[in-house]
Design an enzyme around this catalytic site. Structure first.
Site, mmCIF file in Angstrom:
data_model
loop_
_atom_site.group_PDB
_atom_site.id
_atom_site.type_symbol
_atom_site.label_atom_id
_atom_site.label_comp_id
_atom_site.label_asym_id
_atom_site.label_seq_id
_atom_site.Cartn_x
_atom_site.Cartn_y
_atom_site.Cartn_z
ATOM 1 N N LYS A 174 57.331 66.255 39.735
ATOM 2 C CA LYS A 174 58.258 65.602 38.803
ATOM 3 C C LYS A 174 58.698 66.570 37.711
ATOM 4 O O LYS A 174 59.866 66.727 37.432
ATOM 5 C CB LYS A 174 57.558 64.436 38.088
ATOM 6 C CG LYS A 174 57.562 63.134 38.826
ATOM 7 C CD LYS A 174 57.038 62.019 37.949
ATOM 8 C CE LYS A 174 55.543 62.095 37.693
ATOM 9 N NZ LYS A 174 54.677 61.835 38.834
ATOM 10 N N LYS A 211 49.554 72.909 32.793
ATOM 11 C CA LYS A 211 50.254 72.053 31.828
ATOM 12 C C LYS A 211 50.315 72.702 30.452
ATOM 13 O O LYS A 211 51.256 72.479 29.701
ATOM 14 C CB LYS A 211 49.584 70.677 31.759
ATOM 15 C CG LYS A 211 49.856 69.846 32.994
ATOM 16 C CD LYS A 211 49.680 68.364 32.754
ATOM 17 C CE LYS A 211 50.183 67.582 33.963
ATOM 18 N NZ LYS A 211 49.932 66.146 33.868
ATOM 19 N N LYS A 235 54.803 73.679 44.356
ATOM 20 C CA LYS A 235 54.646 72.341 44.941
ATOM 21 C C LYS A 235 55.692 71.390 44.367
ATOM 22 O O LYS A 235 56.143 71.579 43.226
ATOM 23 C CB LYS A 235 53.230 71.807 44.690
ATOM 24 C CG LYS A 235 52.932 71.460 43.251
ATOM 25 C CD LYS A 235 51.822 70.428 43.136
ATOM 26 C CE LYS A 235 51.902 69.794 41.758
ATOM 27 N NZ LYS A 235 51.334 68.523 41.568
HETATM 28 P P1 ADP Z 1 53.382 65.187 39.919
HETATM 29 O O1 ADP Z 1 52.619 66.431 40.269
HETATM 30 O O2 ADP Z 1 54.737 65.150 40.515
HETATM 31 O O3 ADP Z 1 53.350 64.849 38.442
HETATM 32 P P2 ADP Z 1 51.288 63.186 40.141
HETATM 33 O O4 ADP Z 1 50.406 64.086 39.368
HETATM 34 O O5 ADP Z 1 51.754 61.915 39.533
HETATM 35 O O6 ADP Z 1 52.580 64.008 40.632
HETATM 36 O O7 ADP Z 1 50.574 62.889 41.525
HETATM 37 C C1 ADP Z 1 50.381 61.638 42.154
HETATM 38 C C2 ADP Z 1 49.655 61.883 43.477
HETATM 39 O O8 ADP Z 1 50.492 62.636 44.372
HETATM 40 C C3 ADP Z 1 48.373 62.700 43.322
HETATM 41 O O9 ADP Z 1 47.397 62.212 44.213
HETATM 42 C C4 ADP Z 1 48.785 64.099 43.698
HETATM 43 O O10 ADP Z 1 47.693 64.853 44.201
HETATM 44 C C5 ADP Z 1 49.830 63.836 44.786
HETATM 45 N N1 ADP Z 1 50.846 64.896 44.819
HETATM 46 C C6 ADP Z 1 51.611 65.313 43.776
HETATM 47 N N2 ADP Z 1 52.461 66.292 44.149
HETATM 48 C C7 ADP Z 1 52.228 66.498 45.474
HETATM 49 C C8 ADP Z 1 52.785 67.387 46.458
HETATM 50 N N3 ADP Z 1 53.765 68.237 46.154
HETATM 51 N N4 ADP Z 1 52.300 67.335 47.718
HETATM 52 C C9 ADP Z 1 51.323 66.477 48.055
HETATM 53 N N5 ADP Z 1 50.739 65.602 47.183
HETATM 54 C C10 ADP Z 1 51.183 65.608 45.914
#
Ligand code: ADP
Length: 311
Positions: free
Chosen positions: A181, A98, A178
């Site tokens: 968002k 980040k 991965k």
């Molecule tokens: P992002 O990475 O899109 O900002 P968040 O941090 O809000 O997503 O993650 C919400 C949940 O989804 C967490 O438990 C995170 O580990 C899981 N998560 C986020 N991206 C992935 C992914 N690409 N594959 C599997 N799980 C994910």
């Protein structure tokens, strides 16, 4: 919420609500550690509630609330800061990632983000924390923080343990990083059918397959992984064969995937549309959830402060 969140975390949350006393928290205090528009925050909170409920977090069977409604989260976070070694925080890969993404705003909140996350868990004596693979490091840290607190002030918190789904790391449509968002390489849970197709039609497949007549390799195709979660067994088996012999092209294969994702997400999107059109109902759920959480949180803080000689 995107399909990575759904497969990696949300599906597990829904599965767990009948096995555990589950608490789900919309983390607005975490969200403000990166640039955001204050005028848009309440809309985003209601949106998060609507998507999560639509995807299966039935508020009758679990608690769902907003972090900032329960001030004990930040109170406990401050206390946990004092037992968290700086060196541990410096090792967090999410902070490193980040910091690269938000160079103009590397604030202290971003650095201590995992400590607030530990507070979110420990405030409720959380034991099982369903997350994707990217969050495992933070749960390990929460465990470490709980142990440090317990050692210094006496047995207080159980060890929180991560619970992973069968899809702990879904890759983005770019096939490189991965699904996330912030990287824009995702399909949202409430994406329209047209948009799902548009995004899939340009998504990266087996990059060695340059022409329609070239044989493909599903083992290294990111979209084949998505087929495994969204398509029927006979479709998956067929694609696994006919991609290798070039009997099917990427466009046709993507169309099958698109139809299946559209079908899987349709009920979620429909329920979401109903929920989002009733903001009062959503607000009531979030306030009722916060009330239940406060009762638990106040008890925890009384115990914590007593052990620390603060009252
Ligand atoms: P992002 O990475 O899109 O900002 P968040 O941090 O809000 O997503 O993650 C919400 C949940 O989804 C967490 O438990 C995170 O580990 C899981 N998560 C986020 N991206 C992935 C992914 N690409 N594959 C599997 N799980 C994910």
């Amino acid at each position: 919420m995107h399909i990575g969140n759904y497969l990696g975390a949300l599906k597990n949350w829904v599965r767990m609500i009948d096995q555990y006393d589950c608490i789900f928290c919309i983390v607005d205090y975490h969200a403000i550690t990166i640039e955001y528009n204050p005028a848009d925050m309440q809309r985003r909170i209601l949106n998060a509630a609507a998507v999560n409920i639509a995807a299966g977090l039935d508020p009758e069977r679990c608690i769902i609330f907003v972090q900032s409604y329960v001030p004990e989260h930040t109170e406990l976070a401050w206390i946990l800061n004092t037992v968290t070694p700086m060196g541990h925080l410096e090792r967090m890969t999410q902070f490193k990632d980040k910091s690269k993404q938000h160079r103009e705003n590397i604030n202290a909140g971003l650095f201590t983000y995992p400590v607030l996350q530990a507070a979110d868990i420990l405030l409720y004596h959380g034991e099982a924390v369903p997350v994707g693979e990217d969050q495992v490091q933070h749960i390990e840290l929460a465990r470490e923080i709980a142990r440090k607190f317990n050692m210094r002030y006496g047995e207080t918190f159980p060890d929180p343990v991560e619970v992973l789904s069968d899809a702990p790391r879904i890759m983005g449509l770019d096939g490189k990083t991965k699904m996330s968002k912030s990287l824009g390489n995702y399909i949202s849970l409430v994406e329209t059918p047209e948009s799902i197709w548009k995004k899939l039609s340009t998504a990266v497949t087996d990059e060695n397959r340059k022409r329609r007549t070239d044989p493909g390799n599903p083992d290294i195709c990111n979209l084949f992984t998505l087929h495994k979660y969204f398509s029927r067994k006979e479709q998956i088996d067929r694609i696994n064969t006919v991609c290798r012999t070039a009997e099917i092209g990427c466009i046709e294969c993507k169309k099958i995937l698109s139809d299946n994702i559209v079908e899987a997400l349709a009920p979620i999107r429909m329920r979401y549309e109903q929920l989002i059109s009733d903001p009062d109902y959503l607000a009531d759920i979030l306030h009722a959830g916060a009330k239940k959480c406060r009762d638990i949180a106040v008890n925890t803080m009384t115990d914590v402060k007593k052990k620390m000689g603060l009252r």
